[in-house]
Design an enzyme around this catalytic site. Sequence first.
Site, mmCIF file in Angstrom:
data_model
loop_
_atom_site.group_PDB
_atom_site.id
_atom_site.type_symbol
_atom_site.label_atom_id
_atom_site.label_comp_id
_atom_site.label_asym_id
_atom_site.label_seq_id
_atom_site.Cartn_x
_atom_site.Cartn_y
_atom_site.Cartn_z
ATOM 1 C CG MET A 30 29.664 -16.284 9.413
ATOM 2 S SD MET A 30 29.185 -16.027 11.115
ATOM 3 C CE MET A 30 30.596 -15.190 11.772
ATOM 4 N N GLY A 31 30.378 -13.953 5.146
ATOM 5 C CA GLY A 31 30.470 -12.781 4.289
ATOM 6 C C GLY A 31 31.588 -11.839 4.689
ATOM 7 C CE1 TYR A 32 32.513 -5.276 5.156
ATOM 8 C CE2 TYR A 32 34.778 -5.890 5.659
ATOM 9 C CZ TYR A 32 33.847 -4.930 5.354
ATOM 10 O OH TYR A 32 34.235 -3.618 5.227
ATOM 11 C CG LEU A 33 33.233 -13.031 0.827
ATOM 12 C CD1 LEU A 33 32.979 -13.616 -0.566
ATOM 13 C CD2 LEU A 33 33.210 -14.135 1.880
ATOM 14 C CG HIS A 37 36.184 -15.345 3.469
ATOM 15 N ND1 HIS A 37 36.275 -14.067 3.949
ATOM 16 C CD2 HIS A 37 35.620 -16.083 4.457
ATOM 17 C CE1 HIS A 37 35.774 -14.017 5.171
ATOM 18 N NE2 HIS A 37 35.382 -15.223 5.515
ATOM 19 C CD GLN A 61 28.890 -18.804 13.831
ATOM 20 O OE1 GLN A 61 28.333 -19.570 13.035
ATOM 21 N NE2 GLN A 61 30.168 -18.490 13.685
ATOM 22 C CD GLU A 148 45.928 -25.346 8.037
ATOM 23 O OE1 GLU A 148 46.855 -24.514 8.167
ATOM 24 O OE2 GLU A 148 46.087 -26.464 7.532
ATOM 25 C CB VAL A 176 45.265 -15.676 3.517
ATOM 26 C CG1 VAL A 176 45.863 -14.575 2.649
ATOM 27 C CG2 VAL A 176 44.918 -16.899 2.672
ATOM 28 C CB SER A 186 35.129 -10.609 8.469
ATOM 29 O OG SER A 186 35.174 -11.575 7.453
HETATM 30 O O1 PAF Z 1 33.904 -19.495 9.983
HETATM 31 C C1 PAF Z 1 32.816 -18.930 9.769
HETATM 32 O O2 PAF Z 1 32.729 -17.937 9.027
HETATM 33 C C2 PAF Z 1 31.560 -19.467 10.430
HETATM 34 O O3 PAF Z 1 31.809 -19.926 11.710
HETATM 35 C C3 PAF Z 1 30.854 -20.548 9.589
HETATM 36 C C4 PAF Z 1 31.708 -21.793 9.418
HETATM 37 C C5 PAF Z 1 30.501 -19.986 8.214
HETATM 38 C C6 PAF Z 1 29.555 -20.981 10.273
HETATM 39 O O4 PAF Z 1 28.685 -19.911 10.450
#
Ligand code: PAF
Length: 289
Positions: A30-33, A37, A61, A148, A176, A186
Amino acid sequence: MQRIEEIAALRAALAPMRRAGETIGLVPTMGYLHDGHLALVERACAENDRVVVTIFVNPTQFGPGEDLDAYPRDVAGDLKQLAAYPVDFVFAPAVGEMYPEPMQAHVAVEPLGDILIGEQRPGHFRGVATVVTKLFNIVQPDRAYFGEKDFQQLAVIRRMVADLAMPVGIVAVPTVREADGLALSSRNVRLAPADRAAAVVLARALEEGAAMIGAGERDPETVLAAMRATIATEPRAALRSLDLRDAATLAPLDRIGERPVVTLVTALFGEVLLIDQRVAEGKEQGVTP
Ligand code: PAF
């Protein structure tokens, strides 16, 4: 590295690669790495010929009143970080591209998706399973990479892939952590400085629980009570849930046995909900130190 925003364009770009027999790795985000990530990205790049990273803050979600609007976003910063890796495509669709109409088809993994975090966030895992299925259908990856840290999410996705015979390998990558033990997330950037300092109590409690289990404690309630007491020493932590479950099935346990168990915690610091987990192995029965 090519940024793509449309499903058709990504499919067209991947088709000749797939025809040429190249393997495709998918890292859904969902970005903001952060470095958590990037550990997924690094692993995907090492194990596949082509890698797709998706950046999509998936509205389905998030429940009403949850932090969808406040969820941090920085696609330009994400692209800069990803440029350091041999990533082929960054798929960053708009909400209208993924959901041109209200969805009528959904993927629900039940009851696994309704327990634990699913109980606190009704519909959350249905949103996750549905968007992950859609991303699998768009990318058709050979392997997909998940952290995880989101342990129940990983279990839900594994179960979905097994039950629905989805042709994708699920690769789990260890959590991590910051130097003090806080799991990277994030959401950490939204913590006030005092909450950021306080949040380390979760990792401390998880470590304490794992140590007790490793030392031979068999009673889940004894372990959980000690962990609760540790978290209670931190007044900024509002504990939402603390559970000890079988690591493979997430089933509750009367007694800790030979199989690995997982302790799962969620807590609010200010308005920020943090989650963390730790897998622990019980000491073998009958073995004396
Ligand atoms: O873990 C996440 O960042 C999200 O739940 C995912 C797996 C990208 C689904 O939107």
